[in-house]
Scaffold this active site. Structure first.
Site, PDB file in Angstrom:
ATOM      1  N   ILE A 116      32.718  35.278  47.764  1.00 21.82           N
ATOM      2  CA  ILE A 116      32.817  36.389  46.829  1.00 21.82           C
ATOM      3  C   ILE A 116      31.522  36.446  46.016  1.00 21.82           C
ATOM      4  CG2 ILE A 116      34.138  37.434  44.973  1.00 21.82           C
ATOM      5  CD1 ILE A 116      35.635  37.117  47.675  1.00 21.82           C
ATOM      6  N   LYS A 117      30.923  37.628  45.973  1.00 22.44           N
ATOM      7  CA  LYS A 117      29.655  37.781  45.264  1.00 22.44           C
ATOM      8  C   LYS A 117      29.911  38.110  43.794  1.00 22.44           C
ATOM      9  CE  LYS A 117      26.103  39.661  47.443  1.00 22.44           C
ATOM     10  NZ  LYS A 117      25.284  40.659  48.203  1.00 22.44           N
ATOM     11  N   ILE A 118      29.286  37.327  42.940  1.00 26.56           N
ATOM     12  CA  ILE A 118      29.386  37.479  41.488  1.00 26.56           C
ATOM     13  C   ILE A 118      27.970  37.571  40.929  1.00 26.56           C
ATOM     14  CG2 ILE A 118      30.003  36.272  39.344  1.00 26.56           C
ATOM     15  CD1 ILE A 118      32.414  35.112  40.784  1.00 26.56           C
TER      16      ILE A 118
END
Length: 365
Positions: free
Chosen positions: A145-147
Site C-alpha cells: 500500500i502506497k502512503i
C-alpha cells in the site's frame, strides 16, 4: 512490444544479479493480458507500481475497462468506490502473476503497489484507515500500500507497519524525507515487536524521486553562471548516493541491531521518476548510475525498453560518494537549499496526483 535479449546479454537480469530489483512503473489490463508474465519470465521483472496518473491514463484509454465501467455506473457507488472496484481486481491479478516470484524469493520479489487516495495526504487518520481497508480488500501477501511521505501521513506509515501491512512510502525528494521515513519505519517495527507481532514477512520500500529533482534544480542552475552549469544533471544522482550510504549505515549499524536480530528486513530504497526528462541526458541515466544492493528501480515502459537495449548494468551506486558530497556542497555554496527544493517538489507532486485523481474520478462519476 517487449523483445527480451538473451540472459547472458540482458542488462535487466545483470542488474538483478547485482542486488537491484527492477519494477515496472505501469499497471493496466493490457499489461495483465500477456506482457507482464513475459517480463517476469524473461526479464526478471520483480514488481509493478501504480499511481493516480497511471490509472487515469489506463482507464481513459478504455482498453479492457469499458464493460466493467458501464456496469459500475449503474450501481449506487461513489466515483472513488468505482475506481477501487476496477483497481483492486487488477492489483490482485498482478499479485497472482507474481506469486511464484514472491514464494521462490522468500518474499524479496513480486510486489504490486496501490496508492491510498491522494486527497488523504494531509490526513493521517484517513490515510491509515484507507491503507487498512485496501490491504484487506486486496488480500495478497505480496501487495504494498502506497502512503505519501508527508509529515501528516508518516504516523500512519508507522501504524501500518506495526499492523503488519507492507508499505511503499512515496513522494520522497531529499535527505530529510529519507531520514524521517527511516525513523518512522524503525518505530513501526519496534511497535510491532512490542505487541508480540512477527516482522519476518513484513516488507517495505521507500520511493525517492529523481528526474523531478534535476528538472527543478537545473532550472535554478541556469542563472548561476559557469559553476551552476557544471552541476547540471548531477544533483539527483548525488542525492541518491548520499541517501543510500546513510540509509545502509544506519540499518547495518548499532542503531538497528535489535531489529536485525529479530528478523526484520531493511526497508529498501526505491528509485522513482526514473524516465529522463531532459533529452540532453542519456535515456538510462537514472538506471545506469544507481545499481546496487538492497535497492529497487521502478521504470516506465520506455526506460525499461531502453535499458534492456543499451543499458550499462554495473554496481555504480557503490562508487562516487566523494564526488556526490562535493556536488551537494557546491550546490549549497551557490545558494540552492535542497531541503527547500525537496519540500517544494513534494508539494508539487501531491498537486499532480490530486489533479490526476480529479480527472480519474470525473471519468467514473
Amino acid at each position: 512490444m517487449f523483445h527480451p535479449q538473451s540472459v547472458a546479454m540482458n542488462p535487466l537480469l545483470v542488474a538483478k544479479s547485482l542486488g537491484q530489483r527492477i519494477w515496472l512503473d505501469n499497471l493496466s489490463r493490457e499489461l495483465l493480458a500477456g506482457p507482464l508474465q513475459k517480463l517476469i519470465t524473461e526479464d526478471g521483472l520483480a514488481g509493478v507500481t501504480s499511481n493516480p496518473a497511471i490509472f487515469q491514463k489506463s482507464i481513459s484509454s478504455g482498453a479492457g475497462y469499458g464493460d466493467d465501467l458501464a456496469r459500475l455506473k449503474t450501481q449506487p457507488l461513489s466515483a472513488e468506490q468505482r475506481f477501487e472496484a476496477l483497481a483492486v481486481p487488477d492489483v490482485q491479478r498482478a499479485c497472482d502473476q507474481f506469486a511464484a516470484s514472491y514464494r521462490e524469493s522468500g518474499g524479496l520479489d513480486g510486489y504490486v503497489s496501490l496508492e491510498v487516495s491522494p486527497y488523504l495526504a494531509r490526513d493521517g487518520a484517513g490515510t491509515l484507515a484507507a491503507a487498512q481497508r485496501l490491504w484487506a480488500a486486496i488480500d495478497r501477501p505480496n501487495a504494498m500500500i502506497k502512503i505519501p511521505a508527508t509529515a501528516e501521513s508518516l504516523p500512519a506509515f508507522t501504524a501500518a507497519i506495526a499492523a503488519g501491512i507492507n508499505v511503499n512510502v512515496t513522494l520522497m525528494f531529499g535527505q530529510q524525507h529519507c531520514d524521517a521515513v527511516f525513523e518512522a519505519y524503525v518505530a513501526g517495527l519496534r511497535q510491532r515487536l512490542a505487541s508480540g507481532g512477527s516482522v519476518a514477512q513484513l516488507r517495505s520500500v521507500a520511493s525517492l524521486f529523481l528526474s523531478r529533482v534535476d528538472t527543478l534544480v537545473d532550472a535554478r542552475l541556469d542563472g548561476l553562471g559557469q559553476a551552476g552549469q557544471a552541476l547540471k544533471g548531477k544533483v539527483a544522482v548525488s542525492v541518491v548516493r548520499q541517501a543510500y550510504a546513510r540509509w545502509q549505515a544506519r540499518w547495518h549499524g548499532p542503531e538497528c541491531a535489535d531489529l536485525r536480530a529479530a528478523g526484520a528486513h531493511i526497508q529498501r530504497l526505491l528509485w522513482a521518476s526514473t524516465g529522463t526528462k531532459n533529452p540532453a541526458y542519456p535515456d538510462t541515466l537514472y538506471v545506469d548510475e544507481l545499481i546496487g544492493p538492497d535497492t529497487v528501480n521502478t521504470l516506465p515502459d520506455a526506460t525499461l525498453i531502453a535499458f534492456r537495449d543499451h543499458g550499462k548494468a554495473q554496481p555504480r551506486l557503490l562508487e562516487g560518494h566523494e564526488q556526490a558530497a562535493a556536488v551537494l556542497a557546491q550546490l549549497a555554496e551557490l545558494g540552492v537549499d535542497m531541503d527547500a527544493v525537496s519540500a517544494q517538489l513534494q508539494a508539487d507532486g501531491l498537486k499532480l496526483f490530486d489533479d490526476a485523481f480529479d480527472k480519474l474520478l470525473s471519468l467514473l462519476a
